[in-house]
Scaffold this motif. Structure first.
Motif, mmCIF file in Angstrom:
data_model
loop_
_atom_site.group_PDB
_atom_site.id
_atom_site.type_symbol
_atom_site.label_atom_id
_atom_site.label_comp_id
_atom_site.label_asym_id
_atom_site.label_seq_id
_atom_site.Cartn_x
_atom_site.Cartn_y
_atom_site.Cartn_z
ATOM 1 N N ARG A 133 -19.012 8.355 -46.109
ATOM 2 C CA ARG A 133 -20.373 8.641 -45.605
ATOM 3 C C ARG A 133 -20.304 8.820 -44.089
ATOM 4 O O ARG A 133 -20.800 7.991 -43.327
ATOM 5 C CB ARG A 133 -21.313 7.475 -45.956
ATOM 6 N N ARG A 177 -13.908 -6.251 -41.611
ATOM 7 C CA ARG A 177 -12.849 -5.374 -42.153
ATOM 8 C C ARG A 177 -12.092 -4.665 -41.033
ATOM 9 O O ARG A 177 -10.896 -4.431 -41.132
ATOM 10 C CB ARG A 177 -13.463 -4.334 -43.092
ATOM 11 N N TYR A 215 -17.937 4.985 -42.467
ATOM 12 C CA TYR A 215 -16.990 5.117 -43.583
ATOM 13 C C TYR A 215 -16.725 6.605 -43.844
ATOM 14 O O TYR A 215 -17.652 7.431 -43.729
ATOM 15 C CB TYR A 215 -17.559 4.472 -44.852
ATOM 16 N N SER A 258 -29.076 -8.042 -44.400
ATOM 17 C CA SER A 258 -28.152 -7.424 -45.342
ATOM 18 C C SER A 258 -27.978 -5.934 -45.003
ATOM 19 O O SER A 258 -28.953 -5.237 -44.732
ATOM 20 C CB SER A 258 -28.722 -7.579 -46.755
ATOM 21 N N GLY A 259 -26.717 -5.482 -44.963
ATOM 22 C CA GLY A 259 -26.437 -4.071 -44.668
ATOM 23 C C GLY A 259 -26.361 -3.779 -43.184
ATOM 24 O O GLY A 259 -26.186 -2.621 -42.786
ATOM 25 N N ALA A 260 -26.441 -4.835 -42.338
ATOM 26 C CA ALA A 260 -26.422 -4.612 -40.880
ATOM 27 C C ALA A 260 -25.027 -4.194 -40.396
ATOM 28 O O ALA A 260 -24.896 -3.601 -39.328
ATOM 29 C CB ALA A 260 -26.863 -5.877 -40.152
ATOM 30 N N GLY A 261 -23.982 -4.516 -41.179
ATOM 31 C CA GLY A 261 -22.619 -4.114 -40.791
ATOM 32 C C GLY A 261 -21.701 -5.292 -40.493
ATOM 33 O O GLY A 261 -20.604 -5.107 -39.964
ATOM 34 N N LYS A 262 -22.106 -6.511 -40.887
ATOM 35 C CA LYS A 262 -21.323 -7.712 -40.566
ATOM 36 C C LYS A 262 -19.946 -7.670 -41.235
ATOM 37 O O LYS A 262 -18.918 -7.840 -40.580
ATOM 38 C CB LYS A 262 -22.075 -8.990 -41.015
ATOM 39 N N SER A 263 -19.942 -7.427 -42.563
ATOM 40 C CA SER A 263 -18.655 -7.426 -43.284
ATOM 41 C C SER A 263 -17.782 -6.276 -42.800
ATOM 42 O O SER A 263 -16.551 -6.401 -42.745
ATOM 43 C CB SER A 263 -18.877 -7.277 -44.785
ATOM 44 N N THR A 264 -18.421 -5.181 -42.449
ATOM 45 C CA THR A 264 -17.645 -4.025 -41.974
ATOM 46 C C THR A 264 -16.889 -4.399 -40.699
ATOM 47 O O THR A 264 -15.704 -4.045 -40.556
ATOM 48 C CB THR A 264 -18.600 -2.837 -41.717
ATOM 49 N N HIS A 303 -23.331 8.307 -41.717
ATOM 50 C CA HIS A 303 -23.999 7.003 -41.667
ATOM 51 C C HIS A 303 -23.223 6.084 -40.731
ATOM 52 O O HIS A 303 -22.178 5.535 -41.096
ATOM 53 C CB HIS A 303 -24.048 6.427 -43.097
ATOM 54 N N HIS A 314 -24.440 -16.475 -43.119
ATOM 55 C CA HIS A 314 -25.815 -16.331 -43.563
ATOM 56 C C HIS A 314 -26.584 -17.626 -43.367
ATOM 57 O O HIS A 314 -27.784 -17.623 -43.226
ATOM 58 C CB HIS A 314 -25.848 -15.909 -45.038
#
Ligand SMILES: Nc1ncnc2c1ncn2[C@@H]1O[C@H](COP(=O)(O)OP(=O)(O)OP(=O)(O)O)[C@@H](O)[C@H]1O
Length: 678
Positions: free
Chosen positions: A444, A478, A441, A469-475, A447, A628
């Motif tokens: 950041r 997007r 992003y 959680s936070g692994a980057g799935k939703s990213t 990161h 999930h």
């Protein structure tokens, strides 16, 4: 001022009634005097000076932050800091091009007529006075028979009446024409900015709060409206009045004219300085209003959370604090403008007395007739009027241009992704290919959220993405919607690079169902049809709703498809909301589906109904599921396990569970304890 400096933050205790905590008096006065920025000094002038310095400093900070943000984030061309020159260009290109021209031109013509009439009135009045004086002399010398008062006065009075009535009509017309111009322009400006905001890339919304943007849209544009209305209405008249009366004064009596204009240079300096300062105040004023609006929009939009956490009083004080800053700036502006007015008023009174004394001396010595003096005095009034109008225009202009810098920047901002360019293939299969895709992003950059992702999927394939959680799935989802572009690597759709495709066309091929789908507070019919670019007939809407298992529940609602689900669809259940969102995706017949945890928030009965709807939707399309619940991924063609942005395992469910010590296998065991992976 920093929010951390709120003097009464969290000072309220829930058991205390709001009235005991704050009153209007406190709101308006006491709080201000308690505020370190507005000391309770006996001398308001000292407080004002302190406030003034603080506002100037803050305005410069806001301006430099805006400029820096533009340069750093976008490196765009043509978006340099808003200067008077660039603003004039904008006014010419944007604002006046949005003005309804026929009203503008008619207004200019009528105001020109009005100005001409306003010059003729004093001249005719002067003539009338001179006729009256000469008739009075005859009357005194030869008696009543020597004078025909009616005949002598008829012509000048008739002429004066016609002139006055005509200017009265012109004044009314000018007001109406320019008011229409101003309001139409601002409405068009708002529409233009609104459209431009809706087309900005998603990264823009990562750094802008919607409440702040809506304030820019509504409040900042209001200033531009009054600028166009006020400036166009008065600038021509003011220039003609000022210059014409100056000429007329010098033509009537040069010495008196010199005396009457002697204070003008001082006034000019005062106006110039005030204009600049009020401009800086305006920057902080708009910023304060935008911040207050951001609080209002956020709090009112999350009122359930606020009340559940007993946060009403705290939020009221927070809002009061933000709004009080706005009020203080208004007060500072009023003080400054009052000082200017008083100084100008005082100077002009002294000047008028001096001019009167000298003029009477000239009348007594026969160098000036009473009629000429009457006309001269009126020219002085016109001159003062013209100067005052020009001064007001200048101050208003400086304030608007300086304070609406942000509005102007937003209006001219070009989105990173152009909507209307690129290829629009006539045939679309929906083949997806990700090649070495990495992403971070912009906020950041150090990161790395996704690293070297490779994937190929064909129509009918279901690719499931699992990971903590936070692994980057939703990213990754997007990126598929092209909310962001990969920082390196490529995404191909039917072998064409995402970047080469027309964005509207590309998004029209993709159906997206989120975990928390957003429905608008419009009818359910409109919400479902929203997925179809060209609108959809009722038959198609009902068919889509049936396939999404939504038709039955919609039919039981009192208003059926005409039901408004409320803000954030608060009047229907989570599962119902999901099914309407699925119907919205079905109606557009997408080639690629992105499902972001679409069933994870539902209970098992609802999940079953929604899953049936999703199976119907996925049939024959390329589907990408961020899941999930492992139950939703077991049938997937390919499962990818993400860890800290890397794909660490991939294969079918049976392949992955057969592997020894696989992360997927441990997820499966874990799920026996908890239904959710993260
Ligand atoms: N708009 C953003 N700006 C900056 N960082 C972000 C943004 N959105 C997400 N991140 C960060 O990117 C990383 C991946 O987030 P992402 O939402 O893709 O994870 P996820 O696997 O979908 O998590 P979850 O299952 O909890 O939804 C996280 O570290 C998150 O903090």
């Amino acid at each position: 001022m920093d929010d951390a400096r709120i003097p009464f933050q969290r000072s309220l205790r829930p058991e205390e009634p709001a009235e005991s905590q704050m009153s209007w008096q406190q709101l308006d006065g006491e709080r201000l005097s308690q505020d370190p920025d507005w000391p309770a000094s006996a001398c308001w002038a000292l407080s004002y000076v302190k406030m003034h310095n603080m506002l100037l400093q803050e305005a410069r900070q806001i301006q430099s932050e805006g400029q820096q943000a533009q340069e750093e984030q976008h490196g765009r061309t043509g978006l340099e800091a808003v200067t008077i020159a660039s603003s004039l260009k904008l006014l010419k290109n944007e604002v006046f091009s949005l003005c309804p021209m026929h009203f503008l031109i008619s207004g200019i013509v009528v105001s020109f007529v009005l100005t001409t009439l306003s010059f003729m009135v004093p001249w005719v009045q002067g003539q009338l006075v001179d006729v009256a004086v000469s008739e009075a002399a005859k009357y005194a010398k030869d008696g009543p028979e020597a004078v025909d008062i009616g005949a002598a006065l008829f012509e000048p009075i008739l002429l004066l009446s016609v002139l006055m009535f005509s200017s009265y009509l012109c004044e009314i017309m000018v007001g109406i024409l320019f008011a229409i111009c101003g309001h139409t322009t601002v409405t068009r400006l708002r529409i233009k900015l609104f459209q431009n905001l809706t087309e900005q890339e998603i990264a823009f919304y990562d750094s802008h709060v919607s409440g702040e943007l809506s304030s820019r849209l509504i409040n900042d544009s209001q200033a531009l409206s009054s600028l166009t209305q006020f400036t166009t209405q008065t600038v021509l008249g003011a220039v003609v009045k000022f210059a014409g009366s100056l000429l007329a004064m010098f033509a009537t009596h040069p010495k008196l004219a010199l005396l009457a204009t002697i204070i003008t240079p001082i006034n000019m300096v005062l106006v110039k300085r005030t204009g600049k300062t009020v401009g800086f105040y305006g920057v902080v004023q708009n910023h304060a209003m935008a911040k207050a609006n951001a609080v209002a929009v956020e709090v009112l939009g999350s009122v359930r959370t606020v009340q559940s956490n007993v946060g009403e009083q705290y939020e009221a004080e927070f809002f009061m604090h933000r709004l009080n800053r706005y009020l203080r700036i208004i007060k500072a502006t009023v003080y400054l403008e009052t000082v200017l007015r008083f100084t100008q008023y005082g100077l002009s009174k002294v000047r008028n007395i001096v001019v009167l004394a000298v003029a009477m001396n000239q009348v007594i010595t026969g160098q000036l007739t009473i009629g000429s003096y009457t006309a001269f005095a009126q020219y002085v009034t016109l001159y003062e009027d013209g100067f005052k109008n020009l001064a007001d225009i200048w101050i208003n202009f400086k304030q608007t241009i300086t304070s609406t810098g942000k509005f102007i920047q937003l209006l001219l901002r070009q989105p990173d992704f152009a909507f209307d360019q690129g290829l629009q293939p006539t045939n679309c299969l929906g083949r997806l290919h990700l090649k070495d895709v990495s992403f971070a992003y912009a906020s950041r950059p150090d990161h790395q959220v996704l690293s070297s992702i490779n994937l190929e999927a064909n129509p009918g394939d279901v690719v499931a993405l699992v990971g903590e959680s936070g692994a980057g799935k939703s990213t990754l989802g997007r990126l598929l919607l092209r909310h962001y572009d990969p920082t390196s690597g490529h995404i191909f759709f039917d072998a064409l690079d995402y970047r080469s495709l027309n964005l509207r066309w590309l998004r029209a091929q993709i159906g997206f169902v989120e975990q928390e789908p957003v429905l608008f507070d419009r009818t359910l019919e409109e919400n479902i049809a929203y997925g179809s670019a060209k609108g959809a007939p009722m038959k198609d809407i009902q068919e889509a709703a049936s396939r999404a298992n939504a038709h039955n529940f919609i039919s039981t609602l009192q208003n059926g498809y005409n039901t408004h689900p409320g803000e954030r669809a608060a009047r229907i259940s989570g599962g119902q909301k999901q099914r309407v969102a699925i119907a919205r995706a079905i109606i557009r017949n997408p080639k690629l589906l992105v499902l972001d945890e679409a069933t994870s928030a539902l209970d098992s009965e609802n999940e079953h109904i929604v899953q049936q709807a999703l199976d119907e939707l996925m049939n024959g399309r390329t589907t990408f599921v961020i899941a999930h619940r492992l139950s939703t991924v077991i049938g997937a063609t390919k499962i990818m396990v993400l860890d800290k942005g890397y794909v660490i395992e991939e294969g079918s469910h049976s392949e992955l569970v057969a592997r020894e010590n696989s992360r997927y296998g441990s997820f499966m065991k874990h799920q026996l304890v908890s239904p959710l992976l993260s």
